[in-house]
Design an enzyme around this catalytic site. Structure first.
Site: not given
Length: 281
Positions: A32-33, A36, A148, A150-151
């Site tokens: 996780l970052h 997330h 997200g 990003k995807d």
């Protein structure tokens, strides 16, 4: 914090929630970052209860080496989530729990959304994604599930999945969270050296310029310009760049005023594959 590893335990726990209490789901593959964390915080803010799933799904990796190198950090992930809320339940099943009849993907028809970009370079990837997301949605039965942008291609495919499978859930797309140099946050970034992480800022910088160019230049000239930015780069290799219709994910033919477009890129930073995208209009 409650960490559940079996479907049976999870069903029992979910049944303890009060009638009328809303439930949010944040599916993750761990490591996780801050990206997330932004999804989890939104889920917490919009629901009475939140489930975060942590499962590295083998069927969405078409490259075994990529699967083996994918970062795993369950203890650290739980520590991050514990600091966010006591209303989070972690579901961290084994491969055997998620695939009791053996590892394999369901085959879906996503109306061509899965045939371009990531689908063209990662055979079977979206069938794997669809298989695990369908399992999670039907098991957990959330009111909302958070993904997200990003995807972004995955997000559109999951929206199609819940439509074709008639799953009663709101799919919520959340903005990309970026590192200071613009690099989209990803679990794979943990595999980047300091030098590579710095150099990879070129991906977002290029996308930003592509967006500025989109108002006055053709899609072809923009994509040719993007390719030139990576030619001969010592660390970064462009796999693809595409400008597509957001609704169909089909490559642009001629700009139309009533259609939203987005630019997508996949880049190798040495052996680490990074993806990013940006809304153009």
């Amino acid at each position: 914090m409650l960490v559940i590893k079996t479907e049976k335990e999870l069903k029992s726990h979910l049944s303890s929630f009060g009638n009328g209490e809303s439930l949010g789901l944040v599916p993750t593959m761990g490591a996780l970052h801050h990206g997330h964390v932004s999804l989890v915080r939104r889920a917490i803010s919009e629901n009475d209860n939140t489930v975060v799933s942590i499962f590295i799904n083998p069927t969405q990796f078409n490259n075994r080496e990529d699967l083996e190198k994918y970062p795993q950090s369950l203890i650290a992930d739980i520590d991050i989530l514990e600091k966010l809320s006591d209303k989070i339940t972690v579901f961290a099943p084994s491969v055997e729990e998620m695939y009791p009849n053996g590892v394999g993907s369901t085959s879906y028809k996503f109306d061509g959304l899965d045939q371009v970009m990531e689908g063209a370079f990662r055979e079977g990837h979206f069938n794997g994604v669809g298989t695990v997301v369908e399992t999670l949605l039907k098991l957990i039965k959330p009111d909302k599930a958070y993904f997200g942008e990003k995807d972004f291609q995955q997000l559109q495919i999951i929206r199609k999945l819940v439509e074709i499978k008639d799953i009663p859930v709101d799919i919520i797309g959340c903005p990309i969270v970026r590192e200071p140099n613009g690099l989209a946050m990803s679990s794979r970034n943990k595999r980047l050296s300091t030098t590579l992480r710095k150099e990879a800022g070129l991906i977002y910088k290029t996308l930003e310029t592509a967006k500025k160019k989109f108002g006055t230049e053709s899609a072809k000239s923009i994509m040719d310009w993007v390719k030139d930015q990576f030619k001969g780069h010592p660390f970064l290799k462009l796999e693809y760049v595409e400008i597509v219709d957001v609704g169909t994910l089909m490559p642009i033919k001629r700009k139309q005023d009533n259609i939203k477009y987005r630019a997508f890129m996949a880049v190798y930073a040495n052996d680490v594959r990074l993806i990013d995208n940006i809304a153009l209009n």
